[in-house]
Design a protein around this motif. Structure first.
Motif, short mmCIF file in Angstrom:
data_model
loop_
_atom_site.label_atom_id
_atom_site.label_comp_id
_atom_site.label_asym_id
_atom_site.label_seq_id
_atom_site.Cartn_x
_atom_site.Cartn_y
_atom_site.Cartn_z
N ALA A 1 1.89 34.81 47.55
CA ALA A 1 0.56 34.28 47.89
C ALA A 1 -0.40 35.40 48.26
O ALA A 1 -1.56 35.39 47.85
CB ALA A 1 0.69 33.27 49.03
N ALA A 2 0.09 36.38 49.03
CA ALA A 2 -0.78 37.50 49.43
C ALA A 2 -1.23 38.30 48.21
O ALA A 2 -2.40 38.68 48.11
CB ALA A 2 -0.04 38.40 50.42
N ALA A 3 -0.32 38.54 47.28
CA ALA A 3 -0.67 39.27 46.06
C ALA A 3 -1.67 38.46 45.24
O ALA A 3 -2.64 39.00 44.70
CB ALA A 3 0.58 39.58 45.24
N HIS A 4 -1.43 37.16 45.14
CA HIS A 4 -2.32 36.29 44.37
C HIS A 4 -3.72 36.26 44.99
O HIS A 4 -4.72 36.24 44.26
CB HIS A 4 -1.73 34.89 44.28
N GLN A 5 -3.80 36.28 46.30
CA GLN A 5 -5.10 36.26 46.98
C GLN A 5 -5.87 37.55 46.75
O GLN A 5 -7.09 37.56 46.84
CB GLN A 5 -4.91 36.03 48.48
N GLN A 6 -5.18 38.64 46.45
CA GLN A 6 -5.83 39.92 46.19
C GLN A 6 -6.40 40.02 44.78
O GLN A 6 -7.18 40.93 44.49
CB GLN A 6 -4.85 41.07 46.42
#
Length: 119
Positions: free
Chosen positions: A67-72
């Motif tokens: 999720a963190a990577a996708h948000q970036q």
């Protein structure tokens, strides 16, 4: 996992889930590392690889990192310039950056002296 399944401690579907988790964990660098490196191609490939590997089986830490990577992704995309294919026979290209607007900041600043101005 194979040994545990062979001994009857794991069902075949449990063995397969463990093997998929190992495959997911072996994707190096991780999508979040690609995001930190501002690597758009790597980030897209890393997210797709994770998505293709039984995303519904991810543990909590994997889900948070995904999720963190996708948000970036929007920030990484905005840091890249997409240009069309160069004409046939092009040997080199030169790009001139006239200005940047990012997150409310401008470069060069509106009150900065223009290029070639004497001061």
């Amino acid at each position: 996992a194979e040994q545990l399944a062979g001994a009857g401690w794991l069902l075949p579907e449990q063995r397969d889930a463990v093997q998929r988790a190992v495959q997911r964990d072996c994707i190096v660098p991780t999508p979040l590392e690609f995001a930190r490196q501002c690597d758009l191609v790597g980030l897209r490939a890393g997210l797709e690889a994770k998505r293709a590997m039984a995303i519904d089986e991810m543990d909590e830490a994997e889900q948070e990192e995904y999720a963190a990577a996708h948000q970036q992704m929007p920030a990484v995309v905005s840091a890249h310039l997409c240009i069309g294919a160069a004409p046939e026979g092009t040997k080199s290209m030169r790009l001139r950056l006239a200005g940047i607007s990012l997150g409310g900041s401008l470069w060069p600043a509106p009150d900065a002296p223009s290029e070639g101005a004497s001061g």
